[in-house]
Design an enzyme around this catalytic site. Structure first.
Site, PDB file in Angstrom:
ATOM      1  N   TYR A 118       1.078  -1.536  -0.233  1.00 42.38           N
ATOM      2  CA  TYR A 118       0.196   0.143  -0.060  1.00 42.38           C
ATOM      3  C   TYR A 118       0.766   1.476  -0.129  1.00 42.38           C
ATOM      4  CZ  TYR A 118      -3.033   3.501   1.120  1.00 42.38           C
ATOM      5  OH  TYR A 118      -3.605   4.888   1.496  1.00 42.38           O
ATOM      6  N   GLU A 206      -4.329   7.204  -3.969  1.00 42.26           N
ATOM      7  CA  GLU A 206      -3.705   6.751  -3.319  1.00 42.26           C
ATOM      8  C   GLU A 206      -3.232   5.087  -4.433  1.00 42.26           C
ATOM      9  OE1 GLU A 206      -6.302   4.652   0.066  1.00 42.26           O
ATOM     10  OE2 GLU A 206      -7.371   4.605  -1.630  1.00 42.26           O
TER      11      GLU A 206
END
Length: 398
Positions: A118, A206
């Site tokens: 991530y 993101e």
């Protein structure tokens, strides 16, 4: 403002963020053509909606059990996957049970995935700095990681004076367990993200997941980009990417009239001037046992027409069972608010309890306008009194 995944990847790729080749399609036939143009042997077909959790989602009426992200090994498979999603409703944990209609898909080359990580960027309000967030728990929602494994979230804040430096990326890369040429790839990847974030006035970027391929490369397998609405005047090309069909109609209408409106799940509509006062109003409604139906800031320079529009927006929500108007008149005059409230109430044939608390500039004139309107308006002396009265009125009317 939000954009779709494929649009986010197009923008990020221009800055050097590594992405896979792909193309958007609006029909199953277009999807098959994109696959043939890309070449095989594996493709991934992704539903394009403004919501996360697409892979784990459910396409309404589709008994296959497959979600909004499907792997295909032939052009026919791509066509079939697109047909199963386009024009259908995809339900994810972020859309709620109503789901969202899929109007387009993104067909992308397959990828040899060895690890999923991530990587995100946002403005940390605690430090007022652009901050990188990273985790080895790729593919999971970052909120879930924070709740279950907070120790697995790495953060690096960037000093705005010096900007992004290679050591920022190396610190995160080592924390993610990257080695050798993967570290150099991470430096290049994050530098590109930072340039995009600053140049495009982003509020969030993101990458989830950020994958390490079998060849040791870093690739953005998914991408989410949000922008600061206040800076869109500088980015007409970005503003043109807006998909209004993905946005709440009431919020769109509010934006057209320079109103800040966000729909919530409660039953007490709120009309306030000032964001801080609006937050306090919602909090005190909760304190007295109610639930706000919206956040609505009419601003400091609202006109009678804008107030009327705001009132109509609140009442357009069928769940609203009462309204609290809370105005502190500084730049905003209380008599203008009162005139707007009266005009709107008459125009829409108000049939829910209305509590009004006015204070500040021209307050006595505002109260006089309300009292002489002939409408069943409940006056309140202060914010606590207003909240108590509107919650009580809604319960009595139920």
């Amino acid at each position: 403002m939000n954009i779709h995944e494929y649009q986010a990847k197009q923008l990020l790729a221009k800055y050097g963020v590594a992405t896979l080749a792909g193309g958007a399609a609006y029909t199953p036939e277009e999807a098959a053509q994109v696959a043939e143009r890309l070449g095989g042997p594996v493709w991934v077909v992704k539903a394009q909606i403004h919501a996360g959790g697409r892979g784990k989602g459910r396409v309404a009426g589709d008994g296959s059990g497959k979600g909004g992200v499907r792997v295909a090994t032939s052009a026919d498979d791509v066509r079939e996957a697109a047909a199963a999603m386009i024009g259908k409703v995809l339900v994810t944990h972020q859309t709620g049970p109503a789901g969202r209609e899929v109007k387009r898909v993104y067909v992308e080359q397959g990828c040899d995935i060895r690890r999923e990580l991530y990587l995100g960027m946002l403005i940390d309000r605690a430090t007022s700095r652009v901050t990188f967030m990273a985790s080895t728990e790729g593919g999971m929602e970052i909120e879930e990681v924070a709740a279950r494994h907070p120790e697995k979230i790495l953060k690096v804040a960037v000093d705005p004076v010096f900007g992004f430096q290679p050591f920022h990326a190396r610190k995160l890369a080592f924390g993610l367990g990257l080695e050798g040429k993967q570290v150099a790839a991470a430096v290049k990847f994050m530098a590109a993200m930072y340039r995009a974030f600053i140049d495009l006035d982003c509020s969030i970027i993101e990458i989830n997941p950020l994958v390490v391929t079998g060849g040791g490369e870093l690739v953005a397998l998914d991408a989410k980009v949000n922008f600061d609405d206040n800076a869109l005047f500088r980015h007409k090309d970005v503003e043109e990417m807006r998909d209004e069909s993905e946005e709440d109609p009431a919020e769109l209408e509010a934006a057209r009239h320079s109103l800040n409106y966000i729909k919530l799940d409660g039953n007490i509509g709120c009309m306030v001037n000032g964001a801080g006062l609006a937050m306090a109003t919602m909090d005190i409604i909760k304190l007295y046992g109610g639930a706000p139906a919206n956040f609505l800031d009419v601003g400091g320079g609202a006109t009678k027409d804008r107030v009327t529009t705001a009132f109509k927006l609140i009442l357009s929500d069928p769940h609203v069972e009462g309204i609290l108007v809370n105005i502190f008149g500084g730049i905003m005059r209380c008599d203008v608010i009162a005139e707007g409230v009266v005009a709107a109430a008459r125009e829409v044939s108000l049939n829910v309890p209305l509590v009004v608390r006015l204070e500040g500039t021209n307050v006595e004139l505002g109260k006089k306008i309300l009292s002489q309107s002939g409408l069943p308006i409940i006056a309140a002396d202060n914010l606590a009194d207003a909240a108590e009265k509107v919650v009580k009125a809604v319960k009595e009317a139920a």
